[in-house]
Scaffold this motif. Structure first.
Motif, mmCIF file in Angstrom:
data_model
loop_
_atom_site.group_PDB
_atom_site.id
_atom_site.type_symbol
_atom_site.label_atom_id
_atom_site.label_comp_id
_atom_site.label_asym_id
_atom_site.label_seq_id
_atom_site.Cartn_x
_atom_site.Cartn_y
_atom_site.Cartn_z
ATOM 1 N N VAL A 120 -14.004 70.929 -43.825
ATOM 2 C CA VAL A 120 -14.948 71.407 -44.826
ATOM 3 C C VAL A 120 -16.285 70.740 -44.544
ATOM 4 O O VAL A 120 -16.363 69.516 -44.403
ATOM 5 C CB VAL A 120 -14.469 71.068 -46.258
ATOM 6 N N ALA A 121 -17.331 71.555 -44.432
ATOM 7 C CA ALA A 121 -18.659 71.038 -44.115
ATOM 8 C C ALA A 121 -19.671 71.577 -45.112
ATOM 9 O O ALA A 121 -19.533 72.677 -45.619
ATOM 10 C CB ALA A 121 -19.054 71.444 -42.700
ATOM 11 N N GLU A 122 -20.690 70.787 -45.376
ATOM 12 C CA GLU A 122 -21.778 71.168 -46.279
ATOM 13 C C GLU A 122 -23.087 70.956 -45.537
ATOM 14 O O GLU A 122 -23.455 69.820 -45.248
ATOM 15 C CB GLU A 122 -21.731 70.327 -47.551
ATOM 16 N N TYR A 123 -23.731 72.051 -45.180
ATOM 17 C CA TYR A 123 -24.974 71.953 -44.400
ATOM 18 C C TYR A 123 -26.205 72.415 -45.173
ATOM 19 O O TYR A 123 -27.280 72.468 -44.632
ATOM 20 C CB TYR A 123 -24.857 72.798 -43.125
ATOM 21 N N ARG A 124 -26.048 72.783 -46.442
ATOM 22 C CA ARG A 124 -27.180 73.343 -47.188
ATOM 23 C C ARG A 124 -28.150 72.309 -47.708
ATOM 24 O O ARG A 124 -29.231 72.643 -48.137
ATOM 25 C CB ARG A 124 -26.660 74.196 -48.353
ATOM 26 N N SER A 125 -27.770 71.073 -47.713
ATOM 27 C CA SER A 125 -28.635 70.037 -48.276
ATOM 28 C C SER A 125 -28.742 68.862 -47.310
ATOM 29 O O SER A 125 -27.723 68.367 -46.829
ATOM 30 C CB SER A 125 -28.062 69.554 -49.612
ATOM 31 N N PRO A 126 -29.943 68.407 -47.022
ATOM 32 C CA PRO A 126 -30.095 67.298 -46.074
ATOM 33 C C PRO A 126 -29.611 65.947 -46.620
ATOM 34 O O PRO A 126 -29.385 65.025 -45.868
ATOM 35 C CB PRO A 126 -31.601 67.265 -45.806
ATOM 36 N N LEU A 127 -29.439 65.840 -47.918
ATOM 37 C CA LEU A 127 -29.036 64.571 -48.523
ATOM 38 C C LEU A 127 -27.567 64.545 -48.929
ATOM 39 O O LEU A 127 -27.131 63.625 -49.602
ATOM 40 C CB LEU A 127 -29.904 64.281 -49.750
ATOM 41 N N VAL A 128 -26.803 65.538 -48.529
ATOM 42 C CA VAL A 128 -25.421 65.668 -48.971
ATOM 43 C C VAL A 128 -24.573 64.491 -48.470
ATOM 44 O O VAL A 128 -24.848 63.915 -47.422
ATOM 45 C CB VAL A 128 -24.826 67.022 -48.501
ATOM 46 N N GLU A 129 -23.563 64.160 -49.278
ATOM 47 C CA GLU A 129 -22.665 63.053 -48.924
ATOM 48 C C GLU A 129 -21.291 63.352 -49.538
ATOM 49 O O GLU A 129 -21.200 63.783 -50.683
ATOM 50 C CB GLU A 129 -23.228 61.759 -49.491
ATOM 51 N N TYR A 130 -20.232 63.127 -48.788
ATOM 52 C CA TYR A 130 -18.872 63.318 -49.302
ATOM 53 C C TYR A 130 -18.643 62.365 -50.466
ATOM 54 O O TYR A 130 -18.978 61.177 -50.384
ATOM 55 C CB TYR A 130 -17.841 63.074 -48.201
ATOM 56 N N ASP A 131 -18.044 62.883 -51.550
ATOM 57 C CA ASP A 131 -17.723 62.046 -52.708
ATOM 58 C C ASP A 131 -16.216 61.860 -52.817
ATOM 59 O O ASP A 131 -15.709 60.753 -52.704
ATOM 60 C CB ASP A 131 -18.304 62.667 -53.977
ATOM 61 N N LYS A 132 -15.490 62.970 -53.038
ATOM 62 C CA LYS A 132 -14.024 62.863 -53.198
ATOM 63 C C LYS A 132 -13.396 64.240 -53.071
ATOM 64 O O LYS A 132 -14.098 65.256 -53.002
ATOM 65 C CB LYS A 132 -13.679 62.246 -54.543
ATOM 66 N N THR A 133 -12.089 64.269 -53.069
ATOM 67 C CA THR A 133 -11.315 65.511 -53.061
ATOM 68 C C THR A 133 -10.475 65.535 -54.318
ATOM 69 O O THR A 133 -9.831 64.536 -54.654
ATOM 70 C CB THR A 133 -10.426 65.591 -51.800
ATOM 71 N N VAL A 134 -10.484 66.660 -55.020
ATOM 72 C CA VAL A 134 -9.760 66.795 -56.284
ATOM 73 C C VAL A 134 -8.837 68.002 -56.231
ATOM 74 O O VAL A 134 -8.996 68.882 -55.381
ATOM 75 C CB VAL A 134 -10.733 66.939 -57.489
ATOM 76 N N THR A 135 -7.890 68.052 -57.133
ATOM 77 C CA THR A 135 -7.031 69.223 -57.262
ATOM 78 C C THR A 135 -7.745 70.272 -58.113
ATOM 79 O O THR A 135 -8.623 69.952 -58.915
ATOM 80 C CB THR A 135 -5.682 68.865 -57.909
ATOM 81 N N CYS A 136 -7.374 71.502 -57.942
ATOM 82 C CA CYS A 136 -7.995 72.578 -58.734
ATOM 83 C C CYS A 136 -7.005 73.701 -58.980
ATOM 84 O O CYS A 136 -5.900 73.666 -58.458
ATOM 85 C CB CYS A 136 -9.240 73.124 -58.026
#
Length: 93
Positions: free
Chosen positions: A77-93
């Motif tokens: 899983v990657a997030e490229y839309r924001s230059p300041l993005v940072e992984y926080d955590k993984t949750v259930t949904c």
């Protein structure tokens, strides 16, 4: 006696209304392996004995969609839309 009754009613109203932190999704169990490759890329592997639905929570960017994961499935899983993005955590949904 009147003070106790008012306090109990007020406490009940607080519990009934809930809060955003109390209603937040639970952190995914440890059987969902997380390998943060870079600040904005995380690899997930479902080592649980059951299919799981997980969501990646990012700091400073929208969270991922709810992702179904079969037993043994690996996802990057990657997030490229924001230059300041940072992984926080993984949750259930």
């Amino acid at each position: 006696m009147r003070f106790v009754a008012i306090a109990a009613v007020a406490a009940g109203a607080i519990v009934a209304s809930g809060s955003t932190s109390a209603m937040a999704a639970a952190t995914a169990p440890s059987c969902i392996a997380r390998n943060v490759k870079t600040f904005n890329v995380v690899e997930l592997v479902n080592n649980c004995g059951t299919p799981m639905n997980v969501k990646v929570i990012w700091k400073y960017a929208p969270d991922s969609a709810c992702l179904p994961m079969a037993i043994g499935q690996k996802r990057t899983v990657a997030e490229y839309r924001s230059p300041l993005v940072e992984y926080d955590k993984t949750v259930t949904c």
